[in-house]
Design a protein around this motif. Structure first.
Motif, PDB file in Angstrom:
ATOM      1  N   TYR A  85     -31.324  76.184  13.996  1.00 53.30           N
ATOM      2  CA  TYR A  85     -31.087  75.368  12.799  1.00 53.30           C
ATOM      3  C   TYR A  85     -32.380  75.075  12.056  1.00 53.30           C
ATOM      4  CZ  TYR A  85     -26.842  74.801  15.468  1.00 53.30           C
ATOM      5  OH  TYR A  85     -25.718  75.069  16.208  1.00 53.30           O
ATOM      6  N   SER A  86     -33.449  75.763  12.433  1.00 49.04           N
ATOM      7  CA  SER A  86     -34.714  75.636  11.703  1.00 49.04           C
ATOM      8  C   SER A  86     -34.703  76.662  10.573  1.00 49.04           C
ATOM      9  CB  SER A  86     -35.883  75.903  12.656  1.00 49.04           C
ATOM     10  OG  SER A  86     -36.978  76.438  11.949  1.00 49.04           O
ATOM     11  N   ASP A 251     -30.602  73.795   0.447  1.00 48.08           N
ATOM     12  CA  ASP A 251     -30.604  72.823   1.550  1.00 48.08           C
ATOM     13  C   ASP A 251     -29.937  71.528   1.085  1.00 48.08           C
ATOM     14  OD1 ASP A 251     -31.171  72.041   4.105  1.00 48.08           O
ATOM     15  OD2 ASP A 251     -33.221  71.413   3.653  1.00 48.08           O
ATOM     16  N   HIS A 253     -28.392  68.644   1.677  1.00 51.44           N
ATOM     17  CA  HIS A 253     -28.057  67.557   2.597  1.00 51.44           C
ATOM     18  C   HIS A 253     -27.302  66.421   1.906  1.00 51.44           C
ATOM     19  CE1 HIS A 253     -30.214  68.926   6.157  1.00 51.44           C
ATOM     20  NE2 HIS A 253     -31.199  69.304   5.370  1.00 51.44           N
ATOM     21  N   ARG A 298     -22.961  72.586   8.441  1.00 53.81           N
ATOM     22  CA  ARG A 298     -22.002  71.953   9.341  1.00 53.81           C
ATOM     23  C   ARG A 298     -20.603  71.963   8.725  1.00 53.81           C
ATOM     24  NH1 ARG A 298     -25.194  69.218  13.661  1.00 53.81           N
ATOM     25  NH2 ARG A 298     -26.406  71.081  13.991  1.00 53.81           N
ATOM     26  N   GLY A 300     -18.292  69.605   8.986  1.00 55.04           N
ATOM     27  CA  GLY A 300     -17.964  68.315   8.392  1.00 55.04           C
ATOM     28  C   GLY A 300     -19.001  67.880   7.375  1.00 55.04           C
ATOM     29  N   ASP A 301     -18.560  67.265   6.284  1.00 57.12           N
ATOM     30  CA  ASP A 301     -19.560  66.756   5.336  1.00 57.12           C
ATOM     31  C   ASP A 301     -20.074  65.407   5.823  1.00 57.12           C
ATOM     32  OD1 ASP A 301     -18.175  64.508   4.055  1.00 57.12           O
ATOM     33  OD2 ASP A 301     -16.974  65.974   2.956  1.00 57.12           O
ATOM     34  N   ASN A 302     -21.239  65.015   5.294  1.00 57.82           N
ATOM     35  CA  ASN A 302     -21.874  63.794   5.779  1.00 57.82           C
ATOM     36  C   ASN A 302     -21.745  62.659   4.778  1.00 57.82           C
ATOM     37  OD1 ASN A 302     -23.858  64.065   3.782  1.00 57.82           O
ATOM     38  ND2 ASN A 302     -25.249  65.158   5.130  1.00 57.82           N
ATOM     39  N   GLY A 303     -20.737  62.755   3.922  1.00 58.54           N
ATOM     40  CA  GLY A 303     -20.576  61.721   2.911  1.00 58.54           C
ATOM     41  C   GLY A 303     -20.827  62.307   1.540  1.00 58.54           C
ATOM     42  N   GLY A 305     -23.154  65.344   1.400  1.00 58.01           N
ATOM     43  CA  GLY A 305     -23.756  66.660   1.580  1.00 58.01           C
ATOM     44  C   GLY A 305     -23.359  67.250   2.908  1.00 58.01           C
ATOM     45  N   ASP A 307     -25.230  69.310   6.504  1.00 55.50           N
ATOM     46  CA  ASP A 307     -26.485  69.562   7.203  1.00 55.50           C
ATOM     47  C   ASP A 307     -26.495  70.968   7.811  1.00 55.50           C
ATOM     48  OD1 ASP A 307     -27.398  66.917   6.573  1.00 55.50           O
ATOM     49  OD2 ASP A 307     -25.902  66.200   7.995  1.00 55.50           O
ATOM     50  N   GLU A 339     -20.904  74.156  19.444  1.00 53.29           N
ATOM     51  CA  GLU A 339     -21.721  72.971  19.702  1.00 53.29           C
ATOM     52  C   GLU A 339     -22.326  72.435  18.399  1.00 53.29           C
ATOM     53  OE1 GLU A 339     -22.434  71.325  22.341  1.00 53.29           O
ATOM     54  OE2 GLU A 339     -24.111  70.166  21.523  1.00 53.29           O
ATOM     55  N   GLY A 340     -22.146  71.149  18.174  1.00 52.45           N
ATOM     56  CA  GLY A 340     -22.779  70.558  17.006  1.00 52.45           C
ATOM     57  C   GLY A 340     -21.920  70.557  15.763  1.00 52.45           C
ATOM     58  N   GLY A 341     -20.682  71.043  15.868  1.00 50.64           N
ATOM     59  CA  GLY A 341     -19.823  71.046  14.686  1.00 50.64           C
ATOM     60  C   GLY A 341     -20.100  72.200  13.754  1.00 50.64           C
TER      61      GLY A 341
ATOM     62  N   GLU B  23     -32.911  60.793   2.357  1.00 48.99           N
ATOM     63  CA  GLU B  23     -32.201  61.877   1.683  1.00 48.99           C
ATOM     64  C   GLU B  23     -32.906  62.149   0.348  1.00 48.99           C
ATOM     65  OE1 GLU B  23     -30.073  64.261   3.031  1.00 48.99           O
ATOM     66  OE2 GLU B  23     -28.674  62.672   3.520  1.00 48.99           O
ATOM     67  N   SER B 271     -22.332  58.100   8.423  1.00 51.81           N
ATOM     68  CA  SER B 271     -21.611  59.295   7.964  1.00 51.81           C
ATOM     69  C   SER B 271     -22.479  60.533   8.138  1.00 51.81           C
ATOM     70  CB  SER B 271     -21.094  59.145   6.533  1.00 51.81           C
ATOM     71  OG  SER B 271     -22.126  58.820   5.662  1.00 51.81           O
ATOM     72  N   LYS B 272     -23.795  60.368   8.039  1.00 55.13           N
ATOM     73  CA  LYS B 272     -24.690  61.501   8.299  1.00 55.13           C
ATOM     74  C   LYS B 272     -24.551  61.958   9.755  1.00 55.13           C
ATOM     75  CE  LYS B 272     -28.479  63.941   7.025  1.00 55.13           C
ATOM     76  NZ  LYS B 272     -28.533  64.800   5.844  1.00 55.13           N
ATOM     77  N   SER B 275     -21.249  63.848  10.988  1.00 55.97           N
ATOM     78  CA  SER B 275     -21.074  65.278  10.749  1.00 55.97           C
ATOM     79  C   SER B 275     -22.064  66.099  11.578  1.00 55.97           C
ATOM     80  CB  SER B 275     -21.228  65.592   9.263  1.00 55.97           C
ATOM     81  OG  SER B 275     -22.520  65.275   8.829  1.00 55.97           O
ATOM     82  N   ASN B 276     -22.880  65.431  12.383  1.00 54.68           N
ATOM     83  CA  ASN B 276     -23.861  66.117  13.231  1.00 54.68           C
ATOM     84  C   ASN B 276     -23.751  65.599  14.665  1.00 54.68           C
ATOM     85  OD1 ASN B 276     -25.854  67.693  11.288  1.00 54.68           O
ATOM     86  ND2 ASN B 276     -25.337  65.762  10.289  1.00 54.68           N
ATOM     87  N   PRO B 277     -22.657  65.970  15.343  1.00 53.43           N
ATOM     88  CA  PRO B 277     -22.416  65.371  16.667  1.00 53.43           C
ATOM     89  C   PRO B 277     -23.552  65.596  17.664  1.00 53.43           C
ATOM     90  CG  PRO B 277     -20.793  67.088  16.140  1.00 53.43           C
ATOM     91  CD  PRO B 277     -21.568  66.840  14.908  1.00 53.43           C
ATOM     92  N   ASP B 278     -24.274  66.728  17.540  1.00 53.47           N
ATOM     93  CA  ASP B 278     -25.381  66.943  18.475  1.00 53.47           C
ATOM     94  C   ASP B 278     -26.452  65.869  18.290  1.00 53.47           C
ATOM     95  OD1 ASP B 278     -25.793  67.993  15.959  1.00 53.47           O
ATOM     96  OD2 ASP B 278     -26.968  69.713  16.652  1.00 53.47           O
TER      97      ASP B 278
ATOM     98  N   ASP C 106     -40.457  73.306  14.552  1.00 53.14           N
ATOM     99  CA  ASP C 106     -39.523  72.719  13.597  1.00 53.14           C
ATOM    100  C   ASP C 106     -39.769  71.233  13.381  1.00 53.14           C
ATOM    101  OD1 ASP C 106     -37.472  72.833  11.754  1.00 53.14           O
ATOM    102  OD2 ASP C 106     -35.921  72.316  13.203  1.00 53.14           O
TER     103      ASP C 106
END
Lengths: 379, 334, 474
Positions: A85-86, A251, A253, A298, A300-303, A305, A307, A339-341, B23, B271-272, B275-278, C106
């Motif tokens: 993910y880098s 990118d 986010h 990802r 799922g959205d984070n609101g 954006g 990731d 893993e991680g969605g 952000e 919410s951030k 969407s990033n369970p890890d 990273d």
């Protein structure tokens, strides 16, 4: 190198930052898509339908005609196992075909070496548009020009006055002329300087020759696609042309709805202009354009954006491309996500490389891919 | 009723909640430098971002209960753009004034972020400035810290120059790259005398009244304080920036309390992570390791404001969030 | 009064032991004397060397910068501005040997912290430096030591510690250690790990912390270089530091970096060093001082081998960028915008700072140069040297004018070459430049118009000199 404009040419547009594949080629009928994208879901009635199940983002409308013509290939679920993910690392993996160890040789650097082993192309067999050489084009002993701006590219560009600069370049040629008894490093520098000047001189011929009826946008993507068209149309023997959209622009986010639409509006319009430009010059037959990004995002959205994620989409466009959808859309079912969605990639990017290398550039793909990958029959 | 404890009124400052996340745009802040809050709790945040991410340079409008309202302006030099924004203040009509220390100008936007006009002239003469940093508006007057000329200037809101005071130095009334500014309800002026590690108080004629603090990290000492705010009780809030804390001084300058940060994850933050369970798991492991200390703490707090209804908002520069506190005069059992 | 030989020697010292200097600085340093300046360079204060508070104010991301670009930007700023030039040069030296790269790590902040560690420890005791390196969380992660466990070792760090960071594979055609030594080293470093940090979202990463996990450490007996014991990592470092091979390896790297380009590291086992005498003196200093790097540097800078090695190295891209900026005097006063773009220039020239291509680092010497990077190098230096408004360039031009009312083409070319760092032009290059200067007519500066033309031609001559192959060396 003797060139004819019928040698096959590869153009690569790298979409930097991790394009959200899920909102680019959209599984708009999938209930999970609605569930995971409460804030960023693209309404079903606005997508550009491809097959009744998936469709392109509405801003990609300029590309629809190529789909309709059967010239646009869409690759689903593209990526590689154990995704990074880098941005840097994942881009390096796409550039070097080395997901497990750190690679230094670029896949296209090797292509250029194979196409022009004796460097007869004077350093323009492969050209990068942008500052600094992407790792994709790196290979020891393979000179590749990195052109920040084709119109001003050259040596000693800071010297004002046309006559003064011409005189300075003449002087440059003389002081880099071969000499006797200077030793290895001095000889190396002199020949490198001479190469650099000849390469710049060759590229400098591209823009004055160019005339066109189309208008690229003033964005970086627009200007570099124009530079690529200019270089291709100048018939300089350039076989690999590479450019990258503004660094990490994809990118998204946050505020993705607006940003992602803007990005694809820009890319779609300029890709359309580019193909139109080549067609008007009757120079599109031997070109394939490949567009990819280092990863998707990802599920799922984070609101506002999304990731960094994995499995994404890529595209190939050209007169010789067999349009259509290749691969299967990775399942959005939560239990099927990685893993991680993340979407689990269902196609390795090296499968597409294998097709390009074998069926377009006429090369053995295994050494470059560092393995055997099943081709995707889009060429 | 308050009582006295060890010589000071025993007022407590309790953490309430946080707003924001890191952000570049949308529902978060990127290297925010200053904020202004209107009577309804609408907050304007200036995002400085950094050179290779000019897309992060703009103002965000949100509310102190974390509703995203919008964003405006962009990086650049054109009218309405921002380059190196430093400070902002609202006038009574709800227009926002933004100081830009590279462009040497004050830009005015309406409450929705529409560009209205700008003024300002570079230089070191009267009515000119070099790197405006803090600004404060009272009525029809703007007090402006002209940082590289080491002085404070007074302007009409249309940019008409009225007066100035201060000069370079470390003596009383002298300044060294001053930054933030505020006025108390009696019209006294407080200046964050940044490179002298102290707060100075002046009257409106520019006459020195008092100096609070000195270099250091102990109570009442400062390391590059950059912002100051005074509430109606006269308590003085200082962003003690490089000590990563906010200090609260009593009206006479005695140390009252320090806030080191008590952040709890905000709605946007949640919410951030959702969407990033890890990263939820990674964060949990980290909290198990340090007890949550890292995430709670201020990192270069850069702006403090007391709102109409008594909330104390602290803009937490490096973490891209606002931590909101409440000054409790009545006892609250934690 | 410093003579021209003293000035040329001082220019050489400041190019090598620092990132170059303006002509005014070179002359001022020459007046203080070579020995004095060497000691100044060798004894930096522990302080930062740049105004950190001003950086925090005007580039506020200076506080815990997460993005790699900011860390690179801050570093290039420091190369250009730090008062303690050798300390910064040594930070780059160790970065080019103890390679770890952002593409894997990273985290920009961890790269920045690693460079800060080199800055803080890079001129001290080498054994301590190895300890810092082995406990640097970024390195622990980069070379997978966090994946090396009592029950299943990962040899990556153990191997690179021996091969690339201390002893080297071999010398005089022999091998310095065996595969069993690699395994023993890896076992000794099991349990050297990292505590869980906060993830980047939603408020930014926390700095990584080293953590020793005793339960994951293999405490059983190991044999390393013939010595048996229940070695832990620090025992291994003690033994490594005391090896002749280590002294040779570090000495050869110092020589390659400060004196003259050597063959690439993989050839060191078979290829003897260029200057055996200097290497022996450096090794002696290493042991005499108890592994002190500053003691080695003192011997180095006072050696004839160093003093005579003018223009015997190809400038690396960081030296090209920072050295040019220091000479012309841009970004050296007020903190202003524009440092990000400048900090990307080394990358355009093939040196992506904080992201070396592999753990083996960059290929140096003439391999810095190909036709693409040469265009970048020449245009960068020429653009700056042609900017006659910049203080360093202005000062060079006023020195030219002060040489006489009218300059011959020979005087003009020789003086210009002298002013850009006492550059030695080859006879044929000089001849071409003289004939170019001669075609431009008289070089006078009596009237305003003549001054303007003199200024323009000076800038142009500096630009042309920047484009020569001679200028690629330092």
């Amino acid at each position: 190198m003797v060139s004819t404009n019928k040698d096959n040419v590869l153009v690569v547009l790298s979409l930097s930052g991790g394009n959200d594949g899920l909102n680019t080629v959209i599984p708009y009928n999938d209930g999970h898509y609605r569930d995971f994208r409460p804030n960023l879901g693209v309404p079903a009635d606005s997508v550009i339908d491809l097959n009744g199940e998936i469709g392109m983002h509405p801003t990609m409308l300029p590309l629809k005609k190529y789909w309709d013509e059967g010239k646009l290939a869409v690759f689903l679920g593209i990526g590689y196992a154990n995704p990074s993910y880098s941005h840097f690392r994942s881009m390096d993996i796409w550039h070097t075909c080395e997901p497990d160890s750190i690679g230094t040789e670029g896949w296209l650097g090797q292509v250029i070496k194979e196409l022009d082993p004796n460097n007869e192309g004077q350093g323009v067999t492969g050209v990068n548009f942008g500052r600094g050489l992407p790792r994709a084009l790196a290979k020891e002993g393979v000179p590749v020009a990195s052109v920040g701006n084709l119109e001003t590219y050259g040596l000693l560009t800071g010297i004002e006055g046309e006559d003064q600069r011409a005189e300075a370049l003449d002087l440059f040629s003389k002081i880099y002329a071969p000499t006797v008894g200077g030793g290895f490093v001095s000889d190396y520098l002199r020949s490198t300087g001479t190469y650099a000047r000849i390469g710049a001189d060759i590229l400098a011929t591209a823009t004055p020759k160019y005339t066109s009826n189309v208008e690229y946008s003033s964005s970086a993507v627009g200007q570099y696609m124009k530079n690529i068209a200019q270089t291709h149309l100048a018939d300089l023997g350039t076989r690999v042309l590479f450019t990258t959209s503004p660094y990490n622009g994809f990118d998204t986010h946050a505020n993705q709805a607006q940003l992602h639409s803007g990005l694809w509006t820009d890319v779609s319009a300029n890709v359309d202009t580019f193909v139109t430009d080549l067609r008007e010059h009757n120079a599109s037959d031997n070109v394939v354009l490949f567009m990819f990004s280092e990863f998707g995002r990802r599920v799922g959205d984070n609101g506002s954006g999304t990731d960094h994620g994995a499995g994404s989409v890529a595209f190939a466009l050209g007169e010789n491309v067999k349009g259509g959808i290749y691969g299967v859309y990775p399942s959005l079912e939560p239990s099927q996500q990685e893993e991680g969605g993340n979407l689990k990639s269902s196609m390795d990017f090296r499968q597409v490389y294998a097709t390009i290398l074998e069926d377009w550039m006429g090369l053995d793909s295994n050494p470059i891919n560092r393995g055997v990958f099943e081709k995707v029959p889009f060429l | 009723m308050s009582t006295h404890l060890f010589g000071l009124v025993d007022v407590a400052f309790n953490y309430s909640h946080s707003v924001g996340r890191n952000e570049f745009n949308g529902t978060g802040f990127r290297n925010p430098v200053d904020m202004a809050i209107d009577d309804e709790g609408k907050v304007y945040v200036l995002n400085r971002s950094y050179e290779n991410r000019p897309d992060g340079v703009h103002a965000t409008i949100a509310t102190l209960d974390e509703q995203f309202v919008g964003e405006f302006s962009k990086f650049g030099e054109a009218p309405g753009d921002m380059y190196w924004p430093t400070s902002c203040a609202l006038d009574s009509a709800g227009n926002l004034y933004v100081a830009d220390e590279w462009l040497n100008r004050i830009t005015i936007y309406d409450g929705d972020g529409e560009y209205l006009r700008h003024w300002g002239e570079s230089g070191d003469g009267p009515g000119q400035f070099n790197a405006p940093s803090g600004i404060a508006i009272v009525g029809d007057t703007m007090w402006l810290v002209d940082s590289k000329n080491h002085r404070v200037q007074n302007y009409g809101l249309d940019g008409s120059f009225k007066s100035q005071f201060g000069e370079f130095g470390s003596g009383n009334g002298q300044l060294n790259l001053p930054w933030g500014i505020c006025l108390d309800k009696n019209g006294l002026i407080y200046v964050a005398d940044w490179r002298n590690d102290r707060i100075q108080q002046f009257n409106q004629a520019g006459e020195w009244q008092a100096t609070f603090g000195m270099s250091g990290s102990g109570p009442g000492q400062f390391k590059r304080p950059n912002a100051v705010c005074v509430d109606d009780d006269g308590d003085i809030y200082v962003c003690d920036r490089e000590n990563d804390r906010v200090q609260i001084l009593a009206p006479d300058g005695r140390f009252r309390a320090q806030l080191k940060g008590d952040h709890q994850i905000s709605g946007w933050g949640k919410s951030k992570l959702n969407s990033n369970p890890d990263m939820i798991r990674q964060r949990t492991m980290a909290i198990t390791h340090d007890g949550g200390a890292y995430e709670k703490a201020f990192a270069n707090p850069c702006s403090v404001r007391v709102t109409e209804n008594g909330q104390i908002a602290v803009l937490d520069h490096t973490r891209g969030r606002i931590q909101v506190y409440v000054k409790e005069k009545e006892p609250v059992l934690l | 009064m410093a003579g021209s030989n003293d000035i040329a020697l001082m220019a050489h010292l400041l190019r090598r032991a620092g990132f170059n200097a303006s002509r005014d600085e070179v002359e001022a340093a020459a007046a203080r004397g070579y020995d004095t300046v060497v000691e100044e360079l060798l004894n930096p204060a522990p302080e930062s060397g740049v105004a950190d508070d001003l950086m925090l104010r005007y580039h506020p991301t200076y506080n815990h910068p997460g993005a790699i670009e900011i860390n690179i930007q801050n570093w290039v700023y420091r190369m250009v501005n730090t008062e303690y030039q050798l300390k910064e040069k040594m930070a780059l030296f160790w970065h080019m040997i103890f390679c770890a790269g952002h593409s894997k790590i990273d985290s920009g902040e961890e790269m920045g912290r690693m460079i800060q560690m080199f800055r803080d420890q890079g001129m001290g005791n080498f054994r301590e430096l190895l300890m810092e390196l082995s406990t640097s969380p970024a390195m622990v992660y980069y070379l997978d030591n966090c994946e090396s466990h009592k029950t299943a070792i990962n040899e990556n760090y153990g191997r690179e510690l021996l091969e690339l960071f201390s002893m080297g594979v071999g010398m005089n055609d022999a091998f310095n250690y065996s595969e069993d030594d690699v395994k023993a080293t890896a076992r000794a470093f099991t349990g050297w790990n990292i505590a869980p940090p906060y993830p980047p979202f939603p408020y930014g990463r926390s700095p990584w912390e080293f953590r020793f996990d005793p339960a994951d450490h293999d405490d059983s007996e190991k044999t390393f270089l013939g010595q048996s014991g229940n070695w832990n990592g620090d025992d291994i470092l003690d033994m490594i530091a005391d090896q002749q091979a280590t002294a040779r390896f570090i000495s050869r790297h110092l020589y390659n970096y400060f004196v003259a380009d050597e063959v690439p590291v993989p050839s060191w086992r078979q290829t003897p060093p260029k200057d055996e005498d200097t290497l022996v003196a450096l090794e002696q200093a290493y042991f005499d001082s108890g592994y002190n790097i500053t003691a080695m540097l003192r011997v180095l800078f006072n050696s004839d081998g160093f003093k005579n090695a003018r223009y015997a190295k190809v400038k690396n891209p960081a030296e090209m960028v920072a050295g040019t900026l220091r000479m012309v005097g841009d970004h050296r006063e007020e903190i202003k915008p524009g440092m990000f773009e400048l900090s990307q220039e080394p990358k355009y020239m093939g040196m992506d700072l904080m992201n070396p291509p592999t753990v083996e680092g960059w290929h140096t010497g003439h391999e810095w140069i190909d036709s693409g990077t040469l265009v970048e190098r020449i245009n960068f230096a020429a653009d700056y040297l042609g900017r006659t408004d910049l203080p360093g360039v202005r000062s060079m031009i006023s020195r030219l004018m002060s040489q006489g009312d009218s300059l011959s083409p020979e005087q003009f070319v020789d003086s210009c070459a002298d002013l850009v760092g006492c550059l030695n032009l080859t006879a044929d290059t000089r001849e071409q430049l003289v004939s170019h200067a001669g075609r431009g007519g008289a070089l006078t500066h009596g009237s305003d118009a003549e001054r303007a033309e003199f200024t323009r031609r000076s800038g142009e001559m500096f630009q042309i000199i920047a484009s020569t192959s001679e200028f690629q060396f330092e």
